[in-house]
Structures are given as structure tokens and as C-alpha cells.
Write an enzyme that holds these catalytic residues in place. Structure first.
Site, short mmCIF file in Angstrom:
data_model
loop_
_atom_site.label_atom_id
_atom_site.label_comp_id
_atom_site.label_asym_id
_atom_site.label_seq_id
_atom_site.Cartn_x
_atom_site.Cartn_y
_atom_site.Cartn_z
N ASP A 293 0.84 -1.13 -0.14
CA ASP A 293 0.14 0.09 0.14
C ASP A 293 0.91 1.05 0.11
OD1 ASP A 293 0.52 0.60 3.08
OD2 ASP A 293 -0.47 -1.21 3.00
N GLU B 167 23.03 -22.14 -18.09
CA GLU B 167 22.24 -21.40 -17.19
C GLU B 167 22.81 -20.19 -16.73
OE1 GLU B 167 18.75 -24.19 -15.46
OE2 GLU B 167 20.41 -24.61 -14.82
#
Ligand code: GLA
Length: 735
Positions: free
Chosen positions: A534, A614
Site C-alpha cells: 500500500d 544457465e
């Protein structure tokens, strides 16, 4: 001048760049709302309020028997009150010593001040710009004043509202409900758009027509919650990203809240937003005042994209504070999904070493480094490094990480306490529990009573000591349960209704002190992922972990919903392992990185166990993110499609319109795949742009030159996916 006032007719107009907000103190002394929408002149829209016989709704006594055209029940109001003839949802409900719950607020006077107001103890927009209109209202019978604040950011089309109550009488009154704002829209076919969710799946968009009756979202969980976010919109039925009228409301508050909407008997719409009235009663003694949290309110006549931009700009420039306001957070590695509680120094160093080689610059040690904490059933509250588990002091570990040329970050969950902890054994009364009842456990833990000064001081001191070592550059501030059994051992009976709000004030107090004292530390908020995402938390923590769900495909939806109010730079997003730990889904390293790039970007997997291939790809990803840092951090963000579509696409465009990056992730592949296109935004119609698909190393496939106009209107053909979840990056560069 954003605020204009016609003294004679007491007409108040707030003009921003593209919007106007208008109300009037009328002859009867009421503050009547007249308009909010696209920018207009100072025409007095009070004239357009129909005064017809409202005899079946109450009429104010002072108007006598002859005039039945005026009723609080149908009037558009700036701040509605309960119990005196308005039967809709109302902003203010008080209780006085006689037990009455009624109030009537009448206009007294106003003041216009340069700058933006500070709300003691609460987050609020700040900055060297803006103007504030304060209108004073009074309930004569109660001696209760209400100061309605309108803080205006003209260029950002933002109005921040809050209310201060002052008890000017000789008797106590109790505030039982005091919304931060009330907005009455006289007519229109609108949808109520809210963001619902759950742990691991936050901020899904819900859109439903506003029909007669009342709809509400909110939280009584003590935090703003995973379940409903304190951001909502009201939008005309056909509003899309690029067109339509829409209003947005973001409450700058991290506790219990309510957002309510009602379509009335006369088809008007009322929206209220503020602290949730359940479990809230505030004792206001003579001479005392009370401030509501602030709500940020904006309007766009051009659809959701523009509305989001208003909020993104305001959050970046007038909410986020401190050193990290203009600084991109470093690419980090977090050990949580790699090790959970099961680590030792050797393992941590292994991960740090591997991450360093990949170009990662911040190592974050998550849960489990303190007290006795080998599972989530114990140890919370004991914020003392576990030197056995860490193979030495925290400082020495921090030093070791620093020696590798990386920064060191640490996880905390200061608000929580395990029954199995030294802190609980010495202060059982510091945890919320109701006398005579066993408190409910959440993730096997209890919550500290932050409404108490001694608890707030203790926690501040404990964290201060750890952070003072100078070795910690980042703090992940977690909070992993909903709060119930809210009862404080130190407040009298008649103030127990203040506990939930006092808790939030206590939390803000700790955060204010620590962020002020350690401005160089980057704070990331977290609450079981995105359970407290928020505007209030963003005032202290420039970024918040968006969700515990790191599945790239689920994240598309979570980050999409979050983006309506919150800028991507605030969304904690990491590349985690595949198959994903939350969903079991496999997705390519590329897709995971493309999705995390729409947030703060980092890694959360055991990088010491990756293949050479990777590792090489991650190195290129980190390089890519660093190259695009400016665009991703400062660029304007556009949603180009929605999760309802076959693919999710979004875009970052530079403010000078010289470059953009479009990201596309296909949800689905089908046989004989239909073509997918997207229009591009944030380009200049008269310039020409080179468009190409880029890999981590640069140009990948197709490249052509198009005008900005063509990009905007005809759009571009997207690459065809060859597997579900495939991601593409499309680069747009002005020639
Ligand atoms: C919460 C957070 C996670 C992790 C764990 C640690 O669930 O959201 O990211 O920090 O706590 O217990």
C-alpha cells in the site's frame, strides 16, 4: 493557482492540469459537492442541482415546513454524517456522552496554504510543490470541528484528502467512523473496480457494475491485506486503457480499511474510503484532535493508462523518500527459496560466490539467522544473531560478503513473536491476546502489541543495534499473519477500540525512526509476499515484495493488477527455480527474467547448482537489466494487454520518447496460432523508430523502421510463440 474561490458565492474549485473538483458552501451552510471530472471553467454547478419535493426524505428543521426540496438524504455532499437525515452510507459517525450517534457539519470558514500538509504520525504526500485548501466545518451541538484537507499536486492531477477532527467542547466524544473522504457523483453508469486476492495470488482485478445497494471491500486483518488492496477505481462502463472516464483512490494506510460504494435512490453514487469502522472507536477528549489517514484521489478522462500514470508519478516523486528515491535497487540474490531454514555459513557463501560471478551485487539473508529459528514455529522476537548457525558473528558474515564486492541484506519480522522464544518468556503480555481467551495462531506465531510505547521502543532499539554495525545495506521488513485478538493490556476498557489504529501508528513510528537514522539502507516491505502492499508502506519502504508466488505465469496477473496503482519499480520480483515451488509449473529462464524485469529484479534460487549454460544466460540477463536500468526505473509504464488475452504485454517508454521496450509473454499456444499484434504507446508520432526483437545479447530477429504514428495506430506484429509461456522482448529506438 490550482485553487480558486468565489468569495461571494462560496464556490471552491480545485483545478489541476486536466481535472476540476468543485464544491460549494450553500446558503443553508452545508458543503455541497458539485463536480469532479475533466477540467472545466469556474461555472457554478450548484445551479444544476434539482431541488424538487423530497418530503419523504428528512428536511433540515431550520428550513421550516414550507421548503421540502432540501434533504440530506439526496444532497451531494463533501462529507456526509450519520443520524441526521442521510440514510446512505456516511463518512462520519460519532457517539457523544448521551449515547447519540448523530452529527451535522456546517461550513465555518476556509484557508488556503502553500505547500502540502504534514499529518502527524501518518504517511502523506510531500514535496516542494502544491497547495492545500482546508475547509472548516462544525457540529455546533457536539462542539466538534472537522477540517477537510485537499492537498493539490496540480501537475500530477492528484488531490490528497484527509480530515482532522478537533473536540472544542467540554465533553468527550467517540469517533466511531470517520472516513478520509466522501465523493458523491450525481449520475452515470459506473463500474467499481477493486483488487482482491489471497496469499500467493494477490491483486486480481474485479470489475462489476455499481447497482442499487452497497458494495464494500476492505480489511479488518490489521494489515491492508492480501484479500483486498486499498486501491479502487470507479470507471464509466466502457472505460479501457486508452479511453473513458475513471477515478482512482489509494489510501495511504497499512491497516484496517474500508472502501464502500452505494448507488442511491436518486441514482447518484457515493464513494467512501478510510479506516474500517469495525474495531475502531476513538476517544476524543476535550481539546484533543484526531487525523484520518490520507487518501490519494485522481481522475482521468482518457482511460486507465493515464490514471495509473498519475499514481505512478505521485508515488515516485511525492511518496517514496530518502536516498533510494532516485536510486535503482541493486540486482539481488535472496536465499529463501534456495535454502529455507536449512543453511550454514558454507552454504550461504557458496550461493554468494556463485551469485557474484553472475553479476549480482546484493546478497540477502532471509529468515532463520537469529535466536533459535530452524522452523517457522519458533524464535521470532529474539533478534540476536545465531552465531553457531552463522559460523561466527553477523558482522563477520557481512564482512565476508562485502569482501567479495557485494552488499549484504537481512530479513526481519519485527512485529511478530513466537511463543517459543526468549522474548515471549520474558514479556508474554507484549503479544496480543484477550484476557480469558487463547489467541489464534497464524503461521504458528503471535503479534506484538505495537500500540504500546515500550514495545515500540524495544523493537526500535533492538533493530538499531543490529543495523548500526554498518554492514547491512538492505532490510526486508516482513509481517506474516493477519492480526486478530486485538487487545492491549495497557489501554483502558473504553480505548480498546483504538488498538488497531494505534498498532499502525506504532509501526510507522518504528519505521520513521529507523529509515531516518539509516538513510543509506534500502528497506523492502513484505507481508507473506504482498499482504501489505500500500501507499502507506511505500512512504517508508521504496519497494515491497509483490507476492510469495514467484511463478512467472501467475506473476503476470499479480503484477498486472498491482500496476494499476503502483509503479513497477516498487514491485519486488525475482527469478526463481523451475519447476516453480508454488505451482509446479516449468518456465524458461528467459520468461522468468522477462517477468521479473517488470519489477525490482533479483534471483531467489540456489545459483550454486546451476548448469554452465544457465549461468551464462543469467550473466547476460544481469547485463541486460543493467543496460536498461534507466528505462525500467524511470520509463513510463503501459499495460498493452490484459491477462484475459492470449498474451500479456507491457511497455516501458522513456519520457523523451526516444526509446521503449515491449515485453510479451504468451499464456497459451494453439495449433494454427492466430497472429498477435499490439499497439505501441509513448512514442512520438512524427519520429521514425527502428523496431526489432532483442535477446539478452542484442538484436535477435526481424528489424524494420516505422513511424511513431504507425506504431501507435497500426501497431506491430508480435513473434509467434512455439511453446506455452514463451517470452519476447521488442526494442524500439528512435532513429
Ligand atoms: C514470508 C516472506 C518470504 C520469506 C518468508 C520467511 O513468507 O514473504 O519471502 O521471507 O516469510 O519466513
Amino acid at each position: 493557482m490550482a485553487i480558486t474561490i468565489q468569495e461571494e458565492s462560496k464556490l471552491f474549485s480545485i483545478h489541476t492540469r486536466t481535472t476540476t473538483y468543485q464544491f460549494k458552501a450553500d446558503e443553508n451552510g452545508y458543503l455541497v459537492h458539485t463536480y469532479y471530472g475533466s477540467r472545466i471553467e469556474d461555472d457554478d454547478l450548484y445551479q444544476q442541482i434539482p431541488f424538487v419535493d423530497r418530503g419523504f426524505s428528512p428536511n433540515p428543521y431550520e428550513l421550516g415546513m414550507e421548503d421540502r426540496t432540501y434533504s440530506m438524504d439526496t444532497l451531494m455532499q463533501e462529507y456526509s454524517t450519520y443520524g441526521t437525515g442521510d440514510f446512505r452510507i456516511t463518512a462520519l459517525r460519532v457517539r457523544n456522552v448521551c449515547g447519540s450517534q448523530a452529527a451535522t457539519l456546517k461550513y465555518v470558514d476556509y484557508e488556503v496554504k502553500p505547500g502540502l500538509p504534514v499529518i502527524p504520525g501518518l504517511p502523506a504526500i510531500y514535496g516542494n510543490e502544491g497547495e492545500t485548501l482546508i475547509v472548516r466545518l462544525l457540529d455546533e451541538c457536539l462542539g466538534l470541528e472537522a477540517y477537510i484537507y485537499y492537498a493539490v499536486l496540480e501537475d500530477k492531477d492528484m488531490i490528497a484528502r484527509s480530515v482532522r477532527f478537533v473536540n472544542q467542547s467540554n465533553e468527550t466524544v467517540w469517533l466511531e467512523k470517520c472516513a478520509s473522504m466522501c465523493l458523491d457523483l450525481p449520475y452515470g453508469a459506473y463500474d467499481f473496480i477493486t483488487f482482491y486476492g489471497r496469499h500467493n495470488m494477490e491483486r486480481n482485478l474485479s470489475r462489476s457494475p455499481i447497482e442499487h445497494g452497497i458494495s464494500e471491500v476492505g480489511s479488518v486483518r490489521g494489515t491492508s491485506s492480501h484479500q483486498y488492496n486499498p486501491y479502487a477505481m470507479i470507471a464509466e462502463k466502457y472505460t479501457t486503457e486508452e479511453m473513458g472516464r475513471c477515478y482512482g483512490f489509494a489510501l495511504a494506510y497499512s491497516g484496517d480499511f474500508a472502501m464502500e460504494v452505494e448507488k442511491s435512490q436518486t441514482d447518484s453514487i457515493r464513494f467512501l474510503c478510510g479506516i474500517h469502522p469495525d474495531e475502531f472507536t476513538w476517544r476524543l477528549d476535550p481539546g484533543k484532535n484526531f487525523d484520518t489517514p490520507q487518501v490519494l484521489m485522481s481522475f482521468s478522462g482518457n482511460g486507465f493508462a493515464e490514471l495509473s500514470y498519475h499514481f505512478h508519478q505521485t508515488i515516485c516523486e511525492n511518496i517514496i523518500r530518502g536516498e533510494w528515491k532516485n536510486k535503482k535497487s541493486p540486482v539481488l540474490i535472496n536465499n529463501w527459496e534456495a535454502t529455507f531454514f536449512d543453511f550454514d555459513k558454507e552454504k550461504l557463501i557458496q550461493i554468494a560466490d556463485a551469485a557474484k560471478k553472475l553479476g549480482v551485487s546484493l546478497f540477502v539473508l532471509d529468515d532463520g539467522w537469529f535466536g533459535k529459528r530452524d522452523s517457522d514455529r519458533e524464535g521470532l522476537g529474539d533478534w540476536f544473531p545465531n552465531v553457531n548457525k552463522l559460523g561466527g558473528t553477523l558482522d563477520s558474515l557481512g564482512q565476508c560478503i562485502e569482501d567479495k564486492g557485494m552488499k549484504f541484506g537481512l530479513w526481519f519480522e519485527p512485529e511478530a513473536i513466537s511463543e517459543e522464544s526468549e522474548l515471549f518468556r520474558s514479556h508474554p503480555d507484549w503479544a496480543f491476546s484477550i484476557p480469558g481467551r487463547n489467541p489464534a495462531l497464524g503461521r504458528s506465531q503471535l503479534i506484538l502489541d505495537l500500540s504500546r510505547d515500550d514495545v515500540v521502543d524495544y523493537l526500535t532499539e533492538r533493530l538499531r543495534e543490529i543495523l548500526s554495525s554498518g554492514k547491512i545495506s538492505y532490510v526486508k521488513w516482513d509481517m506474516n499473519r493477519s492480526i486478530c485478538d486485538k487487545y492491549s493490556r495497557v489501554l483502558p476498557v473504553e480505548q480498546q477500540g483504538e488498538v488497531a489504529h494505534r498498532y499502525v501508528l506504532g509501526l510507522y513510528r518504528i519505521l520513521e525512526r529507523l529509515t531516518e537514522e539509516f538513510p543509506e539502507i534500502l528497506f523492502e516491505g513484505c507481508s507473506g509476499g504482498g499482504g501489505r502492499f500500500d501507499v502507506g508502506m511505500l512512504y517508508y519502504c521504496p519497494q515491497i515484495w509483490c507476492s510469495d508466488n514467484t511463478d512467472a505465469i501467475n506473476r503476470l496477473k499479480i503484477q498486472y493488477g498491482t500496476s494499476f496503482c503502483y509503479p513497477p519499480r516498487t514491485m519486488g520480483a525475482h527469478v526463481s527455480e523451475s519447476p516453480n515451488q508454488q505451482t509446479g509449473r516449468r518456465s524458461s529462464l528467459k520468461t522468468r527474467a522477462v517477468v521479473a524485469m517488470a519489477g525490482t529484479f533479483g534471483y531467489e534460487l540456489d545459483v550454486s547448482r546451476l548448469s554452465n549454460e544457465e549461468c551464462a544466460e543469467i550473466q547476460r540477463q544481469v547485463e541486460f537489466v543493467k543496460n536498461y536500468e534507466n528505462l525500467l526505473f524511470h520509463g513510463r509504464y503501459y499495460r498493452l494487454s490484459s491477462p484475459e488475452d492470449r498474451f500479456v504485454a507491457w511497455e516501458f517508454a522513456s519520457a523523451d520518447k526516444s526509446e521503449a521496450l515491449v515485453s510479451v509473454v504468451y499464456y497459451d499456444v494453439e495449433g494454427n496460432q492466430p497472429p498477435s499484434y499490439t499497439r505501441v504507446r509513448g512514442v512520438s508520432p512524427d519520429r521514425r523508430y527502428r523496431v526489432y526483437e532483442t535477446g539478452w545479447n542484442g538484436e535477435n530477429s526481424f528489424s524494420y523502421v516505422l513511424s511513431g504514428k504507425t506504431l501507435e495506430h497500426a501497431g506491430i506484429l508480435l513473434p509467434t510463440p512455439t511453446y506455452e509461456g514463451e517470452a519476447f522482448l521488442i526494442r524500439i529506438e528512435a532513429l
